[in-house]
Design a protein around this motif. Structure first.
Motif, PDB file in Angstrom:
ATOM      1  N   ILE A 155      -5.131   0.637  -0.579  1.00  0.00           N
ATOM      2  CA  ILE A 155      -4.377   0.836   0.675  1.00  0.00           C
ATOM      3  C   ILE A 155      -3.862   2.271   0.717  1.00  0.00           C
ATOM      4  O   ILE A 155      -3.961   2.946   1.744  1.00  0.00           O
ATOM      5  CB  ILE A 155      -3.204  -0.179   0.800  1.00  0.00           C
ATOM      6  CG1 ILE A 155      -3.739  -1.598   0.958  1.00  0.00           C
ATOM      7  CG2 ILE A 155      -2.284   0.194   1.953  1.00  0.00           C
ATOM      8  CD1 ILE A 155      -4.503  -1.856   2.250  1.00  0.00           C
ATOM      9  N   GLY A 156      -3.340   2.754  -0.399  1.00  0.00           N
ATOM     10  CA  GLY A 156      -2.823   4.121  -0.481  1.00  0.00           C
ATOM     11  C   GLY A 156      -3.918   5.150  -0.187  1.00  0.00           C
ATOM     12  O   GLY A 156      -3.689   6.113   0.544  1.00  0.00           O
ATOM     13  N   ARG A 157      -5.111   4.919  -0.739  1.00  0.00           N
ATOM     14  CA  ARG A 157      -6.241   5.823  -0.485  1.00  0.00           C
ATOM     15  C   ARG A 157      -6.611   5.802   1.001  1.00  0.00           C
ATOM     16  O   ARG A 157      -6.848   6.840   1.603  1.00  0.00           O
ATOM     17  CB  ARG A 157      -7.452   5.416  -1.345  1.00  0.00           C
ATOM     18  CG  ARG A 157      -7.490   6.095  -2.696  1.00  0.00           C
ATOM     19  CD  ARG A 157      -8.845   5.940  -3.360  1.00  0.00           C
ATOM     20  NE  ARG A 157      -9.195   4.548  -3.643  1.00  0.00           N
ATOM     21  CZ  ARG A 157      -8.748   3.866  -4.711  1.00  0.00           C
ATOM     22  NH1 ARG A 157      -7.956   4.455  -5.572  1.00  0.00           N
ATOM     23  NH2 ARG A 157      -9.108   2.622  -4.898  1.00  0.00           N
ATOM     24  N   GLN A 158      -6.624   4.616   1.595  1.00  0.00           N
ATOM     25  CA  GLN A 158      -6.986   4.504   3.008  1.00  0.00           C
ATOM     26  C   GLN A 158      -5.965   5.215   3.895  1.00  0.00           C
ATOM     27  O   GLN A 158      -6.328   5.866   4.875  1.00  0.00           O
ATOM     28  CB  GLN A 158      -7.095   3.039   3.412  1.00  0.00           C
ATOM     29  CG  GLN A 158      -8.325   2.357   2.828  1.00  0.00           C
ATOM     30  CD  GLN A 158      -8.376   0.870   3.147  1.00  0.00           C
ATOM     31  OE1 GLN A 158      -7.577   0.356   3.918  1.00  0.00           O
ATOM     32  NE2 GLN A 158      -9.327   0.182   2.535  1.00  0.00           N
ATOM     33  N   LEU A 159      -4.694   5.116   3.534  1.00  0.00           N
ATOM     34  CA  LEU A 159      -3.640   5.760   4.329  1.00  0.00           C
ATOM     35  C   LEU A 159      -3.708   7.280   4.221  1.00  0.00           C
ATOM     36  O   LEU A 159      -3.508   7.973   5.212  1.00  0.00           O
ATOM     37  CB  LEU A 159      -2.255   5.255   3.901  1.00  0.00           C
ATOM     38  CG  LEU A 159      -1.946   3.805   4.216  1.00  0.00           C
ATOM     39  CD1 LEU A 159      -0.616   3.401   3.607  1.00  0.00           C
ATOM     40  CD2 LEU A 159      -1.901   3.583   5.736  1.00  0.00           C
ATOM     41  N   THR A 160      -3.992   7.783   3.001  1.00  0.00           N
ATOM     42  CA  THR A 160      -4.019   9.240   2.829  1.00  0.00           C
ATOM     43  C   THR A 160      -5.338   9.848   3.298  1.00  0.00           C
ATOM     44  O   THR A 160      -5.372  10.980   3.746  1.00  0.00           O
ATOM     45  CB  THR A 160      -3.768   9.637   1.356  1.00  0.00           C
ATOM     46  OG1 THR A 160      -4.718   8.974   0.532  1.00  0.00           O
ATOM     47  CG2 THR A 160      -2.371   9.288   0.918  1.00  0.00           C
ATOM     48  N   CYS A 161      -6.420   9.084   3.196  1.00  0.00           N
ATOM     49  CA  CYS A 161      -7.741   9.616   3.573  1.00  0.00           C
ATOM     50  C   CYS A 161      -8.091   9.284   5.017  1.00  0.00           C
ATOM     51  O   CYS A 161      -8.924   9.948   5.622  1.00  0.00           O
ATOM     52  CB  CYS A 161      -8.841   9.056   2.654  1.00  0.00           C
ATOM     53  SG  CYS A 161      -8.568   9.490   0.937  1.00  0.00           S
TER      54      CYS A 161
END
Length: 162
Positions: A155-161
């Motif tokens: 989820i963190g990767r999706q939010l930042t990317c």
């Protein structure tokens, strides 16, 4: 129950004569019985040595590898226990204790998902074994935090990317 007890499978078969008149039971069975006795008396390090000696005479014994794994488990030597349990399972896929001991070692090494797989194999072979079922449930529960962590990271990767 499957506590770290040793297996006496393979005993009771008649003696098989080898070259020089020595019987297979004399060379292998006696060594295994000595190792099993050491294990039962709590002398786990000596049992490891005795199982190693017995494996010299019978290097394809799933039971000997699995029993040495049980001794390593009692000594909390998880990598060694895992290696022997895997060897035992490889020699006899239908031997539940090898899979069970693999699961115990994997669990203690923090490899919960692999432990679930190993316990599942053991349970498939012995569906009514409560001890296996309990260990499977413990390992399954232990996988949940790692799954949540992976989910949060994704989820963190999706939010930042994204």
């Amino acid at each position: 129950a499957m506590s770290p007890s040793v297996d006496s499978a393979g005993e009771g078969r008649g003696p098989r004569v080898r070259q020089g008149g020595e019987t297979r039971r004399d060379s292998c069975g006696g060594r295994k019985e000595r190792a099993d006795a050491l294990f039962r008396s709590g002398k786990y390090a000596e049992a490891v040595e005795a199982y190693t000696h017995a494996l010299g005479a019978d290097p394809n014994s799933a039971v000997l590898y699995s029993n040495r794994s049980a001794a390593f488990i009692a000594l909390e030597k998880w990598p060694e226990a895992l290696k022997d349990a895997r060897k035992g399972a490889g020699l006899d896929e239908g031997y539940p204790k090898a899979h069970y001991r693999q699961g115990i070692a994997l669990h203690h090494l923090g490899e919960y998902e692999d432990a679930v797989t190993a316990f599942s194999r053991a349970l498939k072979l012995e569906p009514n074994n409560r001890s296996i079922r309990q260990k499977l449930e413990l390992a399954s529960t232990a996988t949940q935090p790692s799954r949540i962590k992976k989910y949060v990271e994704e989820i963190g990767r999706q939010l930042t990317c994204g």
